[in-house]
Every structure is written in structure tokens, then in C-alpha cells.
Design a protein around this motif. Sequence first.
Motif, PDB file in Angstrom:
ATOM      1  N   ASP A 181       0.821  -1.209   0.000  1.00  0.00           N
ATOM      2  CA  ASP A 181       0.000   0.000   0.000  1.00  0.00           C
ATOM      3  C   ASP A 181       0.859   1.265   0.000  1.00  0.00           C
ATOM      4  OD1 ASP A 181      -2.384  -1.409  -0.102  1.00  0.00           O
ATOM      5  OD2 ASP A 181      -2.813  -1.222   2.041  1.00  0.00           O
ATOM      6  N   CYS A 182       2.008   1.221   0.669  1.00  0.00           N
ATOM      7  CA  CYS A 182       2.916   2.382   0.657  1.00  0.00           C
ATOM      8  C   CYS A 182       3.415   2.656  -0.756  1.00  0.00           C
ATOM      9  CB  CYS A 182       4.109   2.146   1.576  1.00  0.00           C
ATOM     10  SG  CYS A 182       3.740   2.266   3.323  1.00  0.00           S
ATOM     11  N   ILE A 183       3.745   1.610  -1.482  1.00  0.00           N
ATOM     12  CA  ILE A 183       4.263   1.776  -2.844  1.00  0.00           C
ATOM     13  C   ILE A 183       3.165   2.256  -3.785  1.00  0.00           C
ATOM     14  CG2 ILE A 183       5.281   0.593  -4.829  1.00  0.00           C
ATOM     15  CD1 ILE A 183       6.588  -1.332  -2.690  1.00  0.00           C
ATOM     16  N   THR A 184       1.993   1.653  -3.669  1.00  0.00           N
ATOM     17  CA  THR A 184       0.907   1.991  -4.593  1.00  0.00           C
ATOM     18  C   THR A 184       0.183   3.279  -4.206  1.00  0.00           C
ATOM     19  OG1 THR A 184      -0.767   0.686  -3.404  1.00  0.00           O
ATOM     20  CG2 THR A 184       0.510  -0.427  -5.155  1.00  0.00           C
ATOM     21  N   GLY A 185       0.404   3.750  -2.983  1.00  0.00           N
ATOM     22  CA  GLY A 185      -0.275   4.965  -2.534  1.00  0.00           C
ATOM     23  C   GLY A 185      -1.684   4.704  -2.033  1.00  0.00           C
ATOM     24  N   GLU A 186      -2.013   3.470  -1.745  1.00  0.00           N
ATOM     25  CA  GLU A 186      -3.337   3.128  -1.201  1.00  0.00           C
ATOM     26  C   GLU A 186      -3.361   3.549   0.271  1.00  0.00           C
ATOM     27  OE1 GLU A 186      -6.912   2.359  -0.353  1.00  0.00           O
ATOM     28  OE2 GLU A 186      -6.295   2.018  -2.420  1.00  0.00           O
ATOM     29  N   PHE A 187      -4.047   4.636   0.552  1.00  0.00           N
ATOM     30  CA  PHE A 187      -4.041   5.183   1.912  1.00  0.00           C
ATOM     31  C   PHE A 187      -5.343   4.918   2.656  1.00  0.00           C
ATOM     32  CE2 PHE A 187      -5.474   8.384  -1.041  1.00  0.00           C
ATOM     33  CZ  PHE A 187      -6.632   8.861  -0.447  1.00  0.00           C
ATOM     34  N   ASP A 188      -6.240   4.169   2.044  1.00  0.00           N
ATOM     35  CA  ASP A 188      -7.550   3.939   2.650  1.00  0.00           C
ATOM     36  C   ASP A 188      -7.710   2.506   3.160  1.00  0.00           C
ATOM     37  OD1 ASP A 188     -10.217   4.547   3.368  1.00  0.00           O
ATOM     38  OD2 ASP A 188     -10.956   3.747   1.472  1.00  0.00           O
ATOM     39  N   ARG A 189      -6.631   1.807   3.426  1.00  0.00           N
ATOM     40  CA  ARG A 189      -6.750   0.433   3.914  1.00  0.00           C
ATOM     41  C   ARG A 189      -7.301   0.470   5.333  1.00  0.00           C
ATOM     42  NH1 ARG A 189      -7.261  -2.861   0.758  1.00  0.00           N
ATOM     43  NH2 ARG A 189      -5.328  -2.456  -0.332  1.00  0.00           N
ATOM     44  N   ASN A 190      -8.270  -0.379   5.607  1.00  0.00           N
ATOM     45  CA  ASN A 190      -8.863  -0.454   6.940  1.00  0.00           C
ATOM     46  C   ASN A 190      -9.349  -1.878   7.179  1.00  0.00           C
ATOM     47  OD1 ASN A 190     -11.792  -0.631   6.128  1.00  0.00           O
ATOM     48  ND2 ASN A 190     -11.253   1.316   5.169  1.00  0.00           N
ATOM     49  N   LEU A 191      -9.920  -2.138   8.335  1.00  0.00           N
ATOM     50  CA  LEU A 191     -10.297  -3.497   8.717  1.00  0.00           C
ATOM     51  C   LEU A 191     -11.484  -4.059   7.942  1.00  0.00           C
ATOM     52  CD1 LEU A 191      -9.838  -3.279  12.591  1.00  0.00           C
ATOM     53  CD2 LEU A 191      -8.301  -4.296  10.906  1.00  0.00           C
ATOM     54  N   SER A 192     -12.062  -3.263   7.052  1.00  0.00           N
ATOM     55  CA  SER A 192     -13.195  -3.770   6.275  1.00  0.00           C
ATOM     56  C   SER A 192     -12.883  -3.893   4.782  1.00  0.00           C
ATOM     57  CB  SER A 192     -14.429  -2.886   6.481  1.00  0.00           C
ATOM     58  OG  SER A 192     -14.195  -1.591   5.984  1.00  0.00           O
ATOM     59  N   ASN A 193     -11.635  -3.656   4.363  1.00  0.00           N
ATOM     60  CA  ASN A 193     -11.347  -3.818   2.936  1.00  0.00           C
ATOM     61  C   ASN A 193     -10.177  -4.775   2.652  1.00  0.00           C
ATOM     62  OD1 ASN A 193      -9.221  -2.073   3.455  1.00  0.00           O
ATOM     63  ND2 ASN A 193     -10.071  -0.391   2.254  1.00  0.00           N
ATOM     64  N   PHE A 194     -10.086  -5.777   3.497  1.00  0.00           N
ATOM     65  CA  PHE A 194      -9.296  -6.965   3.182  1.00  0.00           C
ATOM     66  C   PHE A 194      -9.969  -8.138   3.883  1.00  0.00           C
ATOM     67  CE2 PHE A 194      -7.242  -5.380   7.030  1.00  0.00           C
ATOM     68  CZ  PHE A 194      -7.036  -6.528   7.782  1.00  0.00           C
ATOM     69  N   TYR A 195      -9.862  -9.286   3.251  1.00  0.00           N
ATOM     70  CA  TYR A 195     -10.443 -10.504   3.818  1.00  0.00           C
ATOM     71  C   TYR A 195      -9.378 -11.332   4.506  1.00  0.00           C
ATOM     72  CZ  TYR A 195     -15.022 -10.247   1.475  1.00  0.00           C
ATOM     73  OH  TYR A 195     -16.272  -9.900   1.065  1.00  0.00           O
ATOM     74  N   ILE A 196      -9.798 -11.979   5.573  1.00  0.00           N
ATOM     75  CA  ILE A 196      -8.970 -12.956   6.263  1.00  0.00           C
ATOM     76  C   ILE A 196      -9.616 -14.313   5.994  1.00  0.00           C
ATOM     77  CG2 ILE A 196      -8.130 -13.768   8.489  1.00  0.00           C
ATOM     78  CD1 ILE A 196      -8.522 -10.830   9.490  1.00  0.00           C
ATOM     79  N   TYR A 197      -8.853 -15.174   5.360  1.00  0.00           N
ATOM     80  CA  TYR A 197      -9.353 -16.517   5.068  1.00  0.00           C
ATOM     81  C   TYR A 197      -8.746 -17.463   6.087  1.00  0.00           C
ATOM     82  CZ  TYR A 197     -10.202 -20.838   2.473  1.00  0.00           C
ATOM     83  OH  TYR A 197     -10.598 -22.100   2.092  1.00  0.00           O
ATOM     84  N   TYR A 198      -9.597 -18.231   6.761  1.00  0.00           N
ATOM     85  CA  TYR A 198      -9.137 -19.157   7.792  1.00  0.00           C
ATOM     86  C   TYR A 198     -10.108 -20.318   7.902  1.00  0.00           C
ATOM     87  CZ  TYR A 198     -12.739 -17.468  11.036  1.00  0.00           C
ATOM     88  OH  TYR A 198     -13.935 -17.166  11.646  1.00  0.00           O
ATOM     89  N   ASP A 199      -9.662 -21.371   8.570  1.00  0.00           N
ATOM     90  CA  ASP A 199     -10.506 -22.531   8.813  1.00  0.00           C
ATOM     91  C   ASP A 199     -11.310 -22.266  10.089  1.00  0.00           C
ATOM     92  OD1 ASP A 199     -11.470 -25.025   9.885  1.00  0.00           O
ATOM     93  OD2 ASP A 199     -10.025 -26.076   8.618  1.00  0.00           O
ATOM     94  N   PRO A 200     -12.636 -22.158   9.982  1.00  0.00           N
ATOM     95  CA  PRO A 200     -13.448 -21.840  11.166  1.00  0.00           C
ATOM     96  C   PRO A 200     -13.380 -22.910  12.271  1.00  0.00           C
ATOM     97  CG  PRO A 200     -14.745 -21.605   9.154  1.00  0.00           C
ATOM     98  CD  PRO A 200     -13.440 -22.231   8.769  1.00  0.00           C
ATOM     99  N   GLN A 201     -13.120 -24.168  11.897  1.00  0.00           N
ATOM    100  CA  GLN A 201     -13.053 -25.225  12.908  1.00  0.00           C
ATOM    101  C   GLN A 201     -11.746 -25.181  13.690  1.00  0.00           C
ATOM    102  OE1 GLN A 201     -14.727 -25.991   9.869  1.00  0.00           O
ATOM    103  NE2 GLN A 201     -16.528 -25.726  11.176  1.00  0.00           N
ATOM    104  N   THR A 202     -10.630 -25.099  12.973  1.00  0.00           N
ATOM    105  CA  THR A 202      -9.324 -25.140  13.646  1.00  0.00           C
ATOM    106  C   THR A 202      -8.786 -23.758  13.978  1.00  0.00           C
ATOM    107  OG1 THR A 202      -8.077 -25.070  11.570  1.00  0.00           O
ATOM    108  CG2 THR A 202      -8.747 -27.259  12.398  1.00  0.00           C
TER     109      THR A 202
END
Length: 160
Positions: free
Chosen positions: A46-67
Motif C-alpha cells: 500500500d505504501c508503494i501503490t499509494g493506497e491510503f484507505d486500507r482499513n479493517l473492512s477492505n481486506f479478507y482474512i481466510y481461515y478454517d473456522p473449525q481449527t
Amino acid sequence: GTVGIIMEEAQGRTAYEIFDTDPTAFFSFVYNPFFIKQLIELQLFDCITGEFDRNLSNFYIYYDPQTKAFKKITAFDSDNSFSPLSDIKVRVDGSEYRHFLPFSPKFVFKESKEKVCNFDPNEISISAKGFLKEEEILAAQNRLKRLQEYLKSEDCMELD
């Protein structure tokens, strides 16, 4: 081919959604070095691309809900990326000032630091030619050079 945006195809849920529905998983990520590394690498990108609006709602976390095993981070909503401005305007306490890397990480893993510091700014021009305007390429090159200087400074702590 498929028409749409990455958010519609990406696996995972936002940090906010996980915090609200599965806080045990959310807090397990905070102590997961692989998660932290991917989050820091997203900050560097984001620093390189100039994306300054990153926040906790614009990236996904993919994980196994069971483990609760973390798999990967997928970023989306990068519509502020590749601005022709080398400096990003940030408003603090009602006053406006310019700061070149407002969201640069305070900590960075050695491997990630080496990748960024060894990345030739001219590669941006080679890779982005035909996709970005010349002023957007120059701004990204300037941001990369400044990020490289920052990563080599005492202000940034290196992690193994």
C-alpha cells in the motif's frame, strides 16, 4: 472469463466480521507470525501503490473456522492506488499536512525488507507501462524510493 470484482470472488471475511462472530479466531491471528507478516506486506504494498484507505473492512482474512488456522489475506477496494501524487494528504486534528508514507509499518520482517529494498524502481515502469499514466508511475517510483529509505532507517525495526 468472469466479470466482477475481486471481493465477489475472494475467500474470507473482514476483520470486523470475524471479531463480531468469532473473536477467538480474531485474537488468535494477532499472535500468528504468518498473519502479521502478510499484514505488514500489505502495508508495504500500500505504501508503494499509494493506497491510503486500507482499513479493517477492505481486506479478507481466510481461515478454517473449525481449527482457527489462518490461511491468507486478500486485499480489495484499492481504488485509491496509483495516485499521481507522491505525497498523501493526511488530516490530523483539523489541520492538513502532507506525509509521504502515512501508513508505513513500524516493524518489518527481514525477508520483506530485503525484497522491498532490492526492488529496482525502474521495474515499476517496465511492469506498469501501458496500464498507468507516466505521472502515476513516477509517483509510485518516488514512494518506493522513500519506503526503501525508511526501511533502512532507525525508525523501522527489523524482525527475524
